[in-house]
Design an enzyme around this catalytic site. Sequence first.
Site, short mmCIF file in Angstrom:
data_model
loop_
_atom_site.label_atom_id
_atom_site.label_comp_id
_atom_site.label_asym_id
_atom_site.label_seq_id
_atom_site.Cartn_x
_atom_site.Cartn_y
_atom_site.Cartn_z
N HIS B 115 0.70 -1.31 -0.27
CA HIS B 115 -0.21 -0.12 -0.13
C HIS B 115 0.88 0.76 -0.20
CE1 HIS B 115 -2.06 -3.52 1.96
NE2 HIS B 115 -2.47 -3.55 0.97
S1 FES Z 1 2.08 -0.80 3.04
FE1 FES Z 1 0.49 -1.98 3.58
S2 FES Z 1 1.81 -3.67 4.29
FE2 FES Z 1 3.12 -2.16 3.67
#
Ligand code: FES
Lengths: 423, 150
Positions: B115
């Site tokens: 993410h």
């Molecule tokens: S940014 Fe969501 S798990 Fe690493």
Amino acid sequence: MSIGLHNSAFKNPVIRWVDSRLPIFSMMQNEYGSFPTPKNFNYFWNFGALAMINLMIMIATGIFLAMHYTPHVTMAFDSVERIMRDVNYGWLFRYVHANGASMFFIVVYIHIWRGMYYGSYKAPRELLWMIGVVIFLLMMATAFMGYVLPWGQMSFWGATVITNLFSAFPVVGDSIVTLLWGGFSVDNPTLNRFFSLHYLLPFVIFGVVFLHVAALHITGSNNPLGIDPKGPQDTVPFHPYYTAKDSVGMVVYFIVFASLVFFAPNLLGDPANYIPANPLVTPTHIVPEWYFLPYYAILRAVPDKLGGVLLMFGSILVWFILPWLDTSPVRSMRFRPIAKWFLLLWGIAFGTLMYCGGKPPEGIYVVLSRVATLYYFAWFLVILPVLGRLERPLPLPESIAKPVLRGGGPLPAGAMTKPMEKA
Amino acid sequence: MAWPFISSMNPARDVLALSTTEADIKSVPVGGAVTLVWRGKPVFVRHRTAAEIESAVNVDLAELRDPQPDSARHKAGKAEWLVVIGVCTHLGCVPLGQKPTDPRGDFGGWFCPCHGSHYDTAGRIRKGPAPANLALPTYAFTTDTQLKIG
Ligand code: FES
Ligand code: HEM
């Protein structure tokens, strides 16, 4: 109920003997034979029966898969490959089971949409609706744990990301995650308990479906007009009318199902799940199965960890209070000229979220997810409560039979109900 | 009554027992990194260059989401060895940046592709959804280059 033998109406002496002592034949006859059902159902009303069939298919194929599957981190992946290559018809069971999960969600999403469009959640069917939401949550848990079992890369990392959602809760979060894992990461204890629960939950679902149907048979079915049947001229017996109509739907359902299984068995799956799980390497694009994408998009639309998790859970929990958020007394959207368009837009928002959930969380997809998330909640929490008070619904028909009989003159002699009584 | 059932789901004693890892890190060149496994999780060991240490030290703590000076991220006198748990504090993916060919994010440390979290050369969260810095395992140097984790 009074004590003593049931006064059975069956003629066959064996059936009668059983039925007097345990009136299951009478029950079947009352609930699925002569059960009075609104006569104006459209094909949206097929999907409950289809979901039931789908559940049976999942249980049947699952039990036979379990005979060959090994729930251990070193053997799970290979045992699924062995099912695919060596076990007689193993490929068939696995593809039916994997695509059956997708079919199950397609069917249930349409079933839920039907309920939203025709206001089936409104009084007196609130509890029936809420039991439905419970079934949906159980289905999500079951499908999630099932997807972990083949122990591919997506299995492992899907399990890691989803269980880590609970770490967002302050104070107790980390202990909850350790408890879920039975260790310090997703590992063998996790796989074992997921298998145990994946076997159990479908039977729990079966029990809750029973409650769902029991509640349905107290209130009776809703119908596309959303008005109550006013007498026998508005209903037909379930059998043969809806057993026949459901059979037509079933044929279409099996055509779609078979096309998936035999022509595109991996269309809805992720190729990364054919790579064995590796706890040290995360695949670059982790995406859940398609049916979870809308919620995943909501999770990622929020820049805060806890906020994202709460909104994601909230997006389904809000369905529980839907019966009280909708303040309009009119059930069917056919007679709600404004709400109908807002609901359609909600459907589009849901679709947009599903699309964005499968894309990387950057640029336009983040913006789209945010707008769609906002509207998703605005529909439930703002538009529905307010619109019910402001909107002026179209005039409701007097009865279900009236529009059918054009102008509603006196019932033509023998129309509709009579000939059927002989059958 | 419910407790034995709940408790049985927590880590069993054999799982708890398997909780130390030792490794010799002598062969890791300056600027290089090695990934060890501890309790089933990756542990990132990075042999930091002088420039990497400097960029980690010269950060305004007020800018950080989870403020920690670089000195709190390594053992005293061992600034060149950064040892962190290689698990993103967002939802548990393994960030990229251990291999020279990996993307290391905007701050030269690690980048989590799941993410989009960016970590700096002290493993601190700088950008993206993760709430906290990469966790530090309990570890000690038993000799100058012998590392014991757990
Ligand atoms: S940014 Fe969501 S798990 Fe690493
Ligand atoms: C609500 C019903 C069910 C749903 C939604 C469901 C869903 C799933 C899913 C999505 C998978 C992963 C498929 C794959 O990608 O390989 C799976 C695998 C599996 N399921 Fe189910 N399942 C259900 C019922 C059952 C039942 C009742 C059993 C056994 C008693 C079972 C046994 C298994 C086994 C052994 C696997 C691993 C083999 C495989 O991956 O194909 N399932 N399930």
